[in-house]
Design a protein around this motif. Structure first.
Motif, short mmCIF file in Angstrom:
data_model
loop_
_atom_site.label_atom_id
_atom_site.label_comp_id
_atom_site.label_asym_id
_atom_site.label_seq_id
_atom_site.Cartn_x
_atom_site.Cartn_y
_atom_site.Cartn_z
N SER A 78 -17.20 -34.44 17.89
CA SER A 78 -18.36 -34.73 18.32
C SER A 78 -19.25 -35.55 17.34
O SER A 78 -20.04 -36.33 17.96
N MET A 79 -18.88 -35.53 16.22
CA MET A 79 -19.65 -36.53 15.15
C MET A 79 -19.10 -37.99 15.43
O MET A 79 -19.93 -38.86 15.26
N TRP A 80 -17.76 -38.31 16.02
CA TRP A 80 -17.18 -39.38 16.39
C TRP A 80 -18.15 -40.19 17.55
O TRP A 80 -18.27 -41.34 17.43
N ARG A 81 -18.32 -39.15 18.61
CA ARG A 81 -19.00 -39.59 19.68
C ARG A 81 -20.37 -39.62 19.33
O ARG A 81 -21.04 -40.84 20.18
N PHE A 82 -21.15 -38.87 18.55
CA PHE A 82 -22.51 -39.08 18.33
C PHE A 82 -22.70 -40.58 17.62
O PHE A 82 -23.28 -41.21 18.03
N THR A 83 -21.69 -41.03 16.96
CA THR A 83 -21.78 -41.91 15.84
C THR A 83 -21.50 -43.32 17.09
O THR A 83 -22.44 -44.47 17.03
N PHE A 84 -20.57 -42.92 17.91
CA PHE A 84 -20.53 -44.34 18.92
C PHE A 84 -21.80 -44.27 19.94
O PHE A 84 -22.24 -45.55 20.18
#
Length: 261
Positions: A78-84
Motif C-alpha cells: 500500500s505504501m508503494w502504491r500511495f507513493t506512486f
C-alpha cells in the motif's frame, strides 16, 4: 528500504497467521485436489485420519490462511502504491496548471489531430502506462486477499457503501468478499480497460483529454491507499476519516466533475 522501517515504527508485525499442523494426506488434498473440501470429502478424510470433521475443517482454514500475506507485506504494498499515486497526481497537477486545456476544455480539440506531443505529456503517459501494466501482470502473482476468507471486517458508515464497488480491490477488509464475481477477474478487466484507454488516447493523439482524465482519476486513489495504511496500523479513526474523504472526492470527481467537464 522505506516501507518496512515505517511499518516497524508503527509496530506492524511481520507474523503471519497460525500455521496448520503438518499432515501429508491433508496437504496432498489441499495442493492437488481442493482447498475447500465438501462434506463428503471431509467425512472420508475423517475416517481415514481418525480425526473429527471440525478438526479437519479447522486444518483447511488454517492452511488457507497460511497463503495470506502478513499485515506487514500489505502495508508495504500500500505504501508503494500511495507513493506512486501521490507522485503522479502531483506531477499531473503541476503539469496541467500550465496548460490552456485545464481551464478551457475546448482547447483539447483545438487544431486536433495536429497537436504537438510534448516531452511532459510523453513522460506522463509512459508512467501511467507502465504502472497499469505492472498491476496487470502482478495480478498473477499478487498477494491473496478476500479469496482466503478474511474475517477482520472494518465497519465503515453505511452511506459510504456505494463507493465499495470501486474500492473493493483496495480495501481488503469489508463485505465485498461476498460478491459473486471473482476479484481477480474484476481487477484484470479493470486494468485491461485502463491500459486500452491510455493506449487508444495516445495513438489517436487525444493526449490532452487523456491527461485530464488520468489526473482526475488519480486524485482519489491517493486517499484510499492512505486509508489502507492507517487500517493496517490499527488507526481506525484515521482510517475512517481518510475513507470518508476518499468517498467524497470520488463522488465529486468521478460522478460530478468528470461527466460535465
Amino acid at each position: 528500504f522505506i516501507a518496512r522501517p515505517c511499518a516497524m515504527g508503527l509496530k506492524i508485525q511481520a507474523n503471519g497467521p497460525q500455521k496448520a499442523q503438518p499432515n501429508a494426506i491433508l496437504e496432498k488434498v489441499f495442493t492437488a485436489i481442493t482447498k475447500h473440501p465438501d462434506e463428503k470429502r471431509l467425512e472420508g478424510l475423517s475416517k481415514q485420519l481418525d480425526w473429527d470433521v471440525r478438526t479437519i475443517q479447522r486444518w483447511f482454514r488454517q492452511r488457507r490462511n497460511q497463503e495470506k500475506p502478513s499485515t506487514l507485506a500489505r502495508f508495504c504494498e500500500s505504501m508503494w502504491r500511495f507513493t506512486f499515486y501521490l507522485y503522479i497526481f502531483t506531477y499531473g497537477v503541476r503539469f496541467l496548471k500550465k496548460t490552456p486545456w485545464l481551464w478551457n476544455t475546448k482547447e483539447c480539440w483545438y487544431n486536433y489531430p495536429y497537436q504537438p506531443l510534448t516531452v511532459d505529456i510523453h513522460y506522463y503517459y509512459i508512467l501511467e502506462l507502465s504502472f497499469y501494466l505492472s498491476l496487470l501482470f502482478s495480478r498473477f502473482t499478487d498477494i491473496r486477499r478476500k479469496s482466503s476468507g478474511n474475517k477482520n471486517h472494518t465497519n465503515y458508515p453505511g452511506f459510504l457503501l456505494p463507493c465499495f464497488f470501486h474500492a473493493h480491490h483496495y480495501i481488503e477488509e469489508g463485505p465485498l468478499h461476498l460478491l459473486p464475481v471473482p476479484d481477480f477477474l474484476i481487477m484484470f478487466l479493470h486494468h485491461v480497460a485502463a491500459i486500452s484507454l491510455i493506449v487508444f488516447s495516445y495513438v489517436n493523439n487525444m493526449a490532452r483529454v487523456g491527461t485530464l482524465v488520468m489526473c482526475l482519476h488519480d486524485a482519489a486513489d491517493v486517499l484510499i491507499e492512505a486509508a489502507k495504511m492507517a487500517n493496517y496500523a490499527k488507526c481506525q479513526i484515521l482510517c475512517n476519516l481518510l475513507f470518508a474523504m476518499f468517498a467524497i472526492l470520488f463522488i465529486t470527481s468521478r460522478l460530478g466533475v468528470y461527466p460535465i467537464w
